[in-house]
Design a protein around this motif. Structure first.
Motif, PDB file in Angstrom:
ATOM      1  N   ASN A  14       0.804  -1.231   0.000  1.00  0.00           N
ATOM      2  CA  ASN A  14       0.000   0.000   0.000  1.00  0.00           C
ATOM      3  C   ASN A  14       0.831   1.273   0.000  1.00  0.00           C
ATOM      4  O   ASN A  14       0.425   2.283   0.566  1.00  0.00           O
ATOM      5  N   ARG A  16       2.138   4.588  -1.271  1.00  0.00           N
ATOM      6  CA  ARG A  16       1.603   5.618  -2.150  1.00  0.00           C
ATOM      7  C   ARG A  16       2.504   5.835  -3.363  1.00  0.00           C
ATOM      8  O   ARG A  16       2.041   5.993  -4.477  1.00  0.00           O
ATOM      9  N   GLN A  19       2.068   3.093  -5.862  1.00  0.00           N
ATOM     10  CA  GLN A  19       0.766   3.209  -6.529  1.00  0.00           C
ATOM     11  C   GLN A  19       0.811   4.275  -7.617  1.00  0.00           C
ATOM     12  O   GLN A  19       0.297   4.116  -8.707  1.00  0.00           O
ATOM     13  N   LYS A  20       1.455   5.371  -7.270  1.00  0.00           N
ATOM     14  CA  LYS A  20       1.537   6.452  -8.253  1.00  0.00           C
ATOM     15  C   LYS A  20       2.424   6.034  -9.421  1.00  0.00           C
ATOM     16  O   LYS A  20       2.132   6.334 -10.583  1.00  0.00           O
ATOM     17  N   TYR A  23       0.494   3.921 -11.750  1.00  0.00           N
ATOM     18  CA  TYR A  23      -0.404   4.754 -12.558  1.00  0.00           C
ATOM     19  C   TYR A  23       0.363   5.422 -13.693  1.00  0.00           C
ATOM     20  O   TYR A  23      -0.040   5.379 -14.849  1.00  0.00           O
ATOM     21  N   ALA A  27      -1.094   3.697 -16.913  1.00  0.00           N
ATOM     22  CA  ALA A  27      -2.444   4.241 -17.114  1.00  0.00           C
ATOM     23  C   ALA A  27      -2.769   4.471 -18.585  1.00  0.00           C
ATOM     24  O   ALA A  27      -3.873   4.179 -19.039  1.00  0.00           O
ATOM     25  N   GLU A  45     -12.564   6.669 -18.989  1.00  0.00           N
ATOM     26  CA  GLU A  45     -11.803   7.076 -17.808  1.00  0.00           C
ATOM     27  C   GLU A  45     -12.469   6.573 -16.531  1.00  0.00           C
ATOM     28  O   GLU A  45     -11.793   6.241 -15.558  1.00  0.00           O
ATOM     29  N   LEU A  48     -11.394   3.079 -16.336  1.00  0.00           N
ATOM     30  CA  LEU A  48     -10.003   3.036 -15.896  1.00  0.00           C
ATOM     31  C   LEU A  48      -9.913   3.211 -14.383  1.00  0.00           C
ATOM     32  O   LEU A  48      -9.199   2.478 -13.697  1.00  0.00           O
ATOM     33  N   GLN A  49     -10.643   4.186 -13.858  1.00  0.00           N
ATOM     34  CA  GLN A  49     -10.611   4.425 -12.413  1.00  0.00           C
ATOM     35  C   GLN A  49     -11.054   3.192 -11.647  1.00  0.00           C
ATOM     36  O   GLN A  49     -10.363   2.732 -10.728  1.00  0.00           O
ATOM     37  N   ASP A  50     -12.209   2.657 -12.034  1.00  0.00           N
ATOM     38  CA  ASP A  50     -12.731   1.484 -11.326  1.00  0.00           C
ATOM     39  C   ASP A  50     -11.773   0.311 -11.440  1.00  0.00           C
ATOM     40  O   ASP A  50     -11.541  -0.424 -10.471  1.00  0.00           O
ATOM     41  N   LEU A  52      -8.527   0.412 -11.984  1.00  0.00           N
ATOM     42  CA  LEU A  52      -7.295   0.631 -11.222  1.00  0.00           C
ATOM     43  C   LEU A  52      -7.511   0.337  -9.748  1.00  0.00           C
ATOM     44  O   LEU A  52      -6.632  -0.220  -9.085  1.00  0.00           O
ATOM     45  N   ILE A  53      -8.679   0.694  -9.243  1.00  0.00           N
ATOM     46  CA  ILE A  53      -8.974   0.401  -7.842  1.00  0.00           C
ATOM     47  C   ILE A  53      -8.903  -1.110  -7.616  1.00  0.00           C
ATOM     48  O   ILE A  53      -8.326  -1.587  -6.631  1.00  0.00           O
ATOM     49  N   TYR A  56      -5.293  -2.124  -7.545  1.00  0.00           N
ATOM     50  CA  TYR A  56      -4.601  -1.782  -6.302  1.00  0.00           C
ATOM     51  C   TYR A  56      -5.015  -2.687  -5.143  1.00  0.00           C
ATOM     52  O   TYR A  56      -4.196  -3.068  -4.312  1.00  0.00           O
ATOM     53  N   PHE A  57      -6.305  -3.019  -5.111  1.00  0.00           N
ATOM     54  CA  PHE A  57      -6.769  -3.770  -3.952  1.00  0.00           C
ATOM     55  C   PHE A  57      -6.642  -5.285  -4.121  1.00  0.00           C
ATOM     56  O   PHE A  57      -6.832  -6.017  -3.172  1.00  0.00           O
ATOM     57  N   LYS A  73      -4.716  -5.635 -17.949  1.00  0.00           N
ATOM     58  CA  LYS A  73      -5.595  -5.458 -19.109  1.00  0.00           C
ATOM     59  C   LYS A  73      -6.863  -6.277 -18.945  1.00  0.00           C
ATOM     60  O   LYS A  73      -7.959  -5.825 -19.261  1.00  0.00           O
TER      61      LYS A  73
END
Lengths: 187, 442
Positions: A14, A16, A19-20, A23, A27, A45, A48-50, A52-53, A56-57, A73
C-alpha cells in the motif's frame, strides 16, 4: 524510477509512491484498452478508475505468474464488461436477426493502409454490443464460448454479432479507403 | 474463415495491442482519492492512519454542527460557507470560531474528496452572534489563523462532496442569507424543460440567467433550453442585507437526433429481391429498423429481403449515445405493386373465328392477349405491330384485348411487338413494350 517488480511489491504494501508509479507507467496503456470498449473518453476514464482500484486492492492476487500488464488489461476488460452490463438498459438493445448482408468482396485490408486513429474511429462507431464482441474476439483473442459467458449471451449471439460487426467494419474501412483514393486522385 | 477475416483480426490486433491514450490530467488525483476512500471504508488497524483520524474528527464536528443548527438547512444541496464578519471589517481579526469552521471544511475536503470540486457558494453573513454553542466550539477550537491566511483559503477552498458533508457548519446569526437552487434535471435531450426550485433563504429579489439569452425574475422558474449545449444557470439574489449573492449550476442539453429515411418504393418484393433503405437520419448513433414483417436490423442502411409482397409499415428508431431518441414510420410502404400492369408473352387464339377481344379475367383459356392490371387505370393505350412494322391492333381499353385476328383473318403464328402506355388513378404513369408469341393450336 521503480521497476515492475518494485511497483508490484510496493503496491502490495500500500505504498503511495508505488501506486503512483504504477499509474504513471501503465495508465495510458490501460486507458487505450478501456477506450476501445467504451468508445467514449469520459466513460473510458471511469472504467479506468474502477479498474485501477481493483488492481490496487487485488494486487496480492497477482501471483507474479504471466505478464503483469496482461493481468491488468484483463481487469480492465472485465470492468468494461461490468460497465456494459450496468449501462445495458440505457444503451440500445441488440436484436439478433439473421439478415443477409452484401459484403464488399475481395477488399484486402492492408495493415499499412489504415492508421490507428482510423481503426479506433471505426471501433468507436460500432454499436455497443458489436464493439464488445469484436474487441473480445478480434483483439483480445477470446473464444466465442468465453465471450458468451462473459457477456451473458448465447454463443450464437456472440458469433452472429461478431460477423455483423465485421461486415460493418469492412464497409466502413472500404469507404475510408475510397475517400483516401479520391483524395489521392485529386492530388 | 477467409483470408479477409484473418487479415482484419490481425490488422486490429497489431494496431490496437499497444494503443495508448494519455489520461486527462487530474485523473490520478481521482484514483488516489478513491483509494483513500476505499481504504477508509475498509477500516482496519493496518490501514489506520491520519486520514481516518481527520475524517472521524471532521464527521463528529460536522454532525454536532448539523444537529445544533437549524435542521431545515441540512437538506439543501448547495454547500454554504459562512464567513461571519461584516463586509466593513474583513481585514480585522476574525473570530477564532470562524477560523475553526474554515479549518473544519478544509479537513473534510482533504479526507473525503481531494480534487473533487462541487458547487459551492460563498455567503457572507453580515452579523454574527457571539452565542456559539459551546460544544461545537470546543470540538473545533484548535487554531486561530491570521486574516491573510484565511483570505487565501477563501478563494481556494475546495468544498467537500455533498454526501461527505455538505454542511460546513453555520453560526446562528440573526438571519442567514443563502443562495441556492435545485434543478429538476441537470441534463437531457433538446428541447429540455427544466424546473428550478429555489432554495435561497432570506432573499428579497431573484434574478435567473440561463446563459442562452433567457432570464427570469420568478421565484421558481421553469425554462426550456431549445438548443443543445452546456448552459450555466446563474441565480443572483439580493439578500435582506442588501448584498448580492450568486450561485450557479450547469445544465447539459444533448442533441436530439432526427429519424429520416426513404425506401425503394418500386422495389420488387417478389422473388426475394433486395430492398434498399436510405437513411438520412441526423445526429444518431444507433438505429433500429422494424421492417413490418417482424424482422429487425440495427444497421444504418440495411438491405432487407421480404418473403412475400405486400404493404408494410416500416419504422426506424434512432438513438444517440446520450439516449436521445426519435422515430419515423412510413405506413403502407410498397403500395406500388397494387398499381401494376403486366403482359403475358404468348397466347393461343381461338382457331374457329374472332372472339371480339373482350375477355373474362377468370377465363384461363388464354385466347386473348391482354394485360393483367391491379389498380385503377385512367388512361390506357396498347398497340401491336408485326415484324414488318405494320400496326395490326390498337386498344384504348384494357378490357379489350387482341384476339389474334387482323382484318377478320387469323394472323400468322409469329412473334409480335407490343407497346403500351397509360396512367393509374394515383398519377403513376407507365410506358411498356415487349413481344408476344402467337401460337396456333391445332
Amino acid at each position: 524510477m521503480l521497476d515492475e517488480k518494485e511497483i508490484i511489491e510496493g503496491c502490495c504494501r500500500n505504498e503511495r509512491k508505488a501506486q503512483k508509479a504504477l499509474y504513471e507507467r501503465y495508465a495510458s496503456i490501460l486507458l487505450g484498452v478501456c477506450i476501445r470498449y467504451s468508445g467514449r473518453r469520459d466513460e473510458a476514464e471511469d472504467i479506468l478508475q474502477d479498474g485501477l482500484i481493483k488492481v490496487y486492492f487485488n494486487i496480492k492476487d497477482f501471483a507474479g505468474k504471466g505478464s503483469f500488464i496482461n493481468w491488468m488489461k484483463k481487469i480492465m476488460v472485465n470492468t468494461a464488461i461490468t460497465h456494459y452490463h450496468r449501462n445495458l438498459k440505457h444503451h440500445y438493445h441488440q436484436d439478433i436477426e439473421d439478415i443477409r448482408e452484401t459484403d464488399i468482396e475481395g477488399t484486402s485490408l492492408d495493415t499499412a493502409e489504415f492508421t490507428r486513429e482510423e481503426l479506433l474511429k471505426v471501433i468507436k462507431g460500432l454499436p455497443h454490443g458489436y464493439r464488445m464482441v469484436f474487441n473480445l474476439y478480434a483483439v483480445e483473442g477470446f473464444k466465442h464460448k468465453e465471450i458468451a459467458r462473459m457477456l451473458e449471451v448465447d454463443v450464437n449471439t456472440s458469433k452472429s454479432q461478431y460477423s455483423r460487426a465485421k461486415s460493418l467494419i469492412r464497409k466502413k474501412l472500404g469507404s475510408l479507403k475510397k475517400i483516401a483514393e479520391k483524395t489521392d486522385e485529386q492530388e | 474463415m477467409s483470408r479477409n477475416d484473418l487479415n482484419m483480426e490481425k490488422l486490429f490486433r497489431t494496431q490496437m495491442e499497444s494503443y495508448t491514450v494519455d489520461p486527462s490530467p487530474g485523473l490520478w488525483q481521482k484514483v488516489h482519492a478513491k483509494i483513500l476512500w476505499k481504504q477508509f471504508l475498509s477500516f482496519s488497524f493496518q490501514t489506520f492512519n491520519v486520514y481516518y483520524l481527520a475524517a472521524a474528527i471532521s464527521l463528529a464536528g460536522i454532525g454536532t454542527y448539523a444537529w445544533l443548527s437549524d435542521p431545515g438547512t441540512a437538506e439543501q444541496e448547495q454547500s454554504v460557507r459562512v464567513l461571519p464578519e461584516s463586509d466593513t471589517n474583513i481585514p480585522s481579526e476574525p473570530s477564532p470560531d470562524a477560523a475553526a469552521v474554515e479549518q473544519e471544511a478544509v479537513k473534510g475536503a482533504e479526507a473525503f474528496s481531494p480534487g473533487v470540486q462541487t458547487q459551492d457558494s460563498v455567503v457572507h453573513s453580515d452579523r454574527v452572534s457571539s452565542s456559539v454553542p459551546p460544544d461545537a466550539a470546543t470540538e473545533t477550537r484548535q487554531a486561530s489563523q491570521p486574516a491573510e491566511d484565511q483570505d487565501i483559503k477563501k478563494s481556494s477552498l475546495v468544498s467537500p462532496e455533498p454526501e461527505a458533508g455538505d454542511q460546513t457548519g453555520q453560526e446562528s446569526g440573526t438571519f442567514l442569507v443563502k443562495a441556492g437552487f435545485n434543478a429538476s434535471l441537470l441534463s437531457g435531450c433538446s428541447p429540455l424543460a427544466v424546473n428550478f426550485e429555489n432554495l435561497s433563504e432570506n432573499a428579497v429579489q431573484y434574478n435567473w440567467i440561463f446563459s442562452d439569452g433567457g432570464s427570469s425574475t420568478e421565484n421558481n422558474p421553469s425554462y426550456i433550453f431549445d438548443e443543445p449545449g452546456e448552459y450555466e444557470v446563474i441565480l443572483k439574489i439580493i439578500g435582506k442585507d442588501g448584498l448580492e449573492y450568486t450561485t450557479r449550476q450547469t445544465i447539459r442539453v444533448f442533441e436530439t437526433p432526427k429519424a429520416l429515411f426513404e425506401l425503394d418504393e418500386d422495389a420488387d418484393l417478389t422473388n426475394n429481391q433486395p430492398v434498399y433503405f436510405y437513411n438520412y437520419s441526423r445526429s444518431a448513433d444507433y438505429y433500429e429498423w422494424d421492417f413490418g414483417d417482424r424482422q429487425h436490423s440495427n444497421l444504418a442502411e440495411p438491405i432487407h429481403y421480404y418473403n412475400q409482397p405486400g404493404s408494410y409499415n416500416i419504422k426506424l428508431k434512432v438513438w444517440t449515445d446520450k439516449q436521445c431518441y426519435d422515430s419515423l414510420v412510413i405506413m403502407n410502404a410498397f403500395t406500388g405493386p397494387e398499381n401494376e400492369i403486366r403482359f403475358p408473352n404468348a397466347f393461343i387464339p381461338n382457331m374457329t373465328g374472332p372472339t371480339g377481344g373482350y375477355y373474362d379475367v377468370n377465363d384461363i383459356s388464354n385466347t386473348v392477349f391482354h394485360p393483367h392490371v391491379s389498380g385503377d387505370l385512367i388512361e390506357y393505350k396498347l398497340k401491336i405491330f408485326n415484324r414488318q412494322g405494320l400496326q395490326i391492333f390498337e386498344s384504348n381499353d384494357a378490357a379489350f384485348g387482341w384476339d389474334g385476328y387482323y382484318q377478320e383473318k387469323l394472323a400468322a403464328q409469329d412473334v409480335y411487338i407490343w407497346k403500351a402506355r397509360g396512367k393509374f388513378s394515383n398519377g403513376k404513369t407507365f410506358v411498356k413494350s415487349g413481344d408476344v408469341t402467337l401460337i396456333k393450336h391445332h
